[in-house]
Design a protein around this motif. Structure first.
Motif, mmCIF file in Angstrom:
data_model
loop_
_atom_site.group_PDB
_atom_site.id
_atom_site.type_symbol
_atom_site.label_atom_id
_atom_site.label_comp_id
_atom_site.label_asym_id
_atom_site.label_seq_id
_atom_site.Cartn_x
_atom_site.Cartn_y
_atom_site.Cartn_z
ATOM 1 N N LEU A 74 0.819 -1.210 0.000
ATOM 2 C CA LEU A 74 0.000 0.000 0.000
ATOM 3 C C LEU A 74 0.854 1.262 0.000
ATOM 4 O O LEU A 74 0.406 2.322 -0.433
ATOM 5 N N THR A 75 2.074 1.157 0.508
ATOM 6 C CA THR A 75 2.989 2.292 0.557
ATOM 7 C C THR A 75 4.417 1.824 0.346
ATOM 8 O O THR A 75 4.763 0.679 0.686
ATOM 9 N N LYS A 76 5.230 2.688 -0.215
ATOM 10 C CA LYS A 76 6.634 2.349 -0.420
ATOM 11 C C LYS A 76 7.432 2.476 0.877
ATOM 12 O O LYS A 76 8.394 1.745 1.092
ATOM 13 N N ALA A 77 7.037 3.438 1.709
ATOM 14 C CA ALA A 77 7.779 3.684 2.943
ATOM 15 C C ALA A 77 6.817 4.138 4.033
ATOM 16 O O ALA A 77 5.708 4.589 3.756
ATOM 17 N N ILE A 78 7.265 4.009 5.270
ATOM 18 C CA ILE A 78 6.444 4.421 6.405
ATOM 19 C C ILE A 78 7.215 5.387 7.295
ATOM 20 O O ILE A 78 8.441 5.355 7.373
ATOM 21 N N GLY A 79 6.470 6.270 7.970
ATOM 22 C CA GLY A 79 7.079 7.237 8.862
ATOM 23 C C GLY A 79 6.179 7.497 10.055
ATOM 24 O O GLY A 79 5.063 6.975 10.140
ATOM 25 N N VAL A 80 6.671 8.291 10.964
ATOM 26 C CA VAL A 80 5.897 8.687 12.130
ATOM 27 C C VAL A 80 5.966 10.206 12.236
ATOM 28 O O VAL A 80 6.728 10.873 11.529
ATOM 29 N N SER A 81 5.185 10.753 13.140
ATOM 30 C CA SER A 81 5.169 12.194 13.329
ATOM 31 C C SER A 81 4.963 12.505 14.808
ATOM 32 O O SER A 81 4.187 11.830 15.488
#
Length: 250
Positions: A74-81
Motif C-alpha cells: 500500500l505504501t513504499k515507505a512508512i514514517g511517524v510524526s
C-alpha cells in the motif's frame, strides 16, 4: 494528476483517533486514502501522532499496522510524526524486527524552534538512519519577515501568543535579510528553509498560492556557508523559543 499526467511523490497520514484501537485500522485507513486519491500505492504513509488517553494502549498495534501497509504494497515507505526520542527508538527497532525501515519522523523544527537538537529527537533520528522532516520550518510565518511590531501580525490567537516574539526576532530578521543578499537577494523565508536543509533535515513548508510556491522553490540550488549558519544561530540564541505542540511530550 489525471489532467496533467504528472506523477508527484505522495505522502499521507494515519490519524490514531480514539475509536481506532487495532493494528488493522491502519491499512484500512490507508486503503481508504488510496481510493480517494485514485492510486494503488503512496510513497510515504505516516502515523500523525502517538496514541494517547483512550488509545495509548494501541501504540504497538499501530506500529504493526504501519509495517503491514508496506508488506501489503500500500505504501513504499512508512514514517511517524511527533514522536519523541524514546518512541522513535522503539518504533525503529520494531520495524527492523519486521524487516521494514522507518523512513521519517516529522516534528516541529526551525531556526527559531530547535528543541529536536536538545531533546534527543534529532540524535535518535541520526542513530537510526531516519530522516527528520521539519514541519513549521518558518515557525508559522515568523521567519518570513512579514510580521513586525507595528505592522501586520498573525490572525487570532497566534497574534496574541507571538506578540512578544515578533518584537524579539527583528534583529534576527535583519541578519537573515543580510545573509540573503549575499546569495543573490534571497528572502528570509528562503534563508530559513535553507538553514533547515543545512542541518540535515527536510523542510515541508505550506504555500497558499503560486507566488508562495515560487518563493519556496528559491530555497534550493544554493547553500548557506558554515559561517552564516553559525551567525544565525548566535543571534537566535538570544531569543526565547516560542511554544511548541503538546503531543511532542506524549
Amino acid at each position: 494528476m489525471r489532467s496533467t499526467g504528472s506523477n508527484p511523490i505522495i505522502a499521507t497520514k494515519y490519524a490514531p483517533l480514539p475509536w481506532r484501537l487495532t493494528g488493522g485500522s491502519v491499512p484500512k485507513a490507508c486503503k481508504a486514502s488510496l481510493q480517494r486519491l485514485g492510486k494503488q500505492q503512496v510513497d510515504l504513509y505516516m502515523q500523525h501522532w502517538p496514541g494517547f488517553f483512550p488509545n495509548a494502549i494501541s501504540n504497538d498495534a499501530y506500529l504493526a499496522g504501519l509495517a503491514d501497509c508496506v508488506q501489503l504494497g500500500l505504501t513504499k515507505a512508512i514514517g511517524v510524526s511527533n514522536f519523541n526520542a524514546k518512541r522513535l527508538k522503539k518504533a525503529a527497532a520494531t520495524f527492523k524486527y519486521k524487516g521494514v525501515n522507518l523512513a521519517s519522523n516529522q516534528v516541529q523544527y526551525s531556526l527559531l524552534y530547535r528543541w529536536p537538537e536538545t531533546n534527543g529527537v534529532f540524535e535518535a533520528c541520526k542513530e537510526n538512519d531516519v530522516t527528520l522532516v521539519a514541519y513549521s520550518p518558518m515557525c508559522q510565518g515568523l521567519l518570513t519577515g512579514k510580521y513586525t511590531p507595528d505592522g501586520p501580525r498573525p490572525y487570532g490567537v497566534r497574534g496574541a501568543t507571538y506578540a512578544g516574539t515578533i518584537k524579539a526576532i527583528q534583529p534576527l530578521i535583519e541578519v537573515m535579510r543580510a545573509v540573503g543578499q549575499e546569495h543573490g537577494g534571497k528572502t528570509p523565508a528562503q534563508v530559513a528553509l535553507n538553514w533547515v536543509m543545512c542541518k540535515g533535515a527536510v523542510p515541508i513548508a505550506g504555500a497558499k498560492n503560486g507566488k508562495q510556491v515560487q518563493e519556496l522553490a528559491g530555497a534550493v540550488g544554493w547553500k548557506l556557508t558554515d559561517g552564516e549558519v553559525a551567525e544565525l544561530e548566535r543571534v537566535v540564541s538570544k531569543i526565547p523559543t516560542p511554544p511548541g505542540a503538546p503531543f511532542e511530550n506524549w
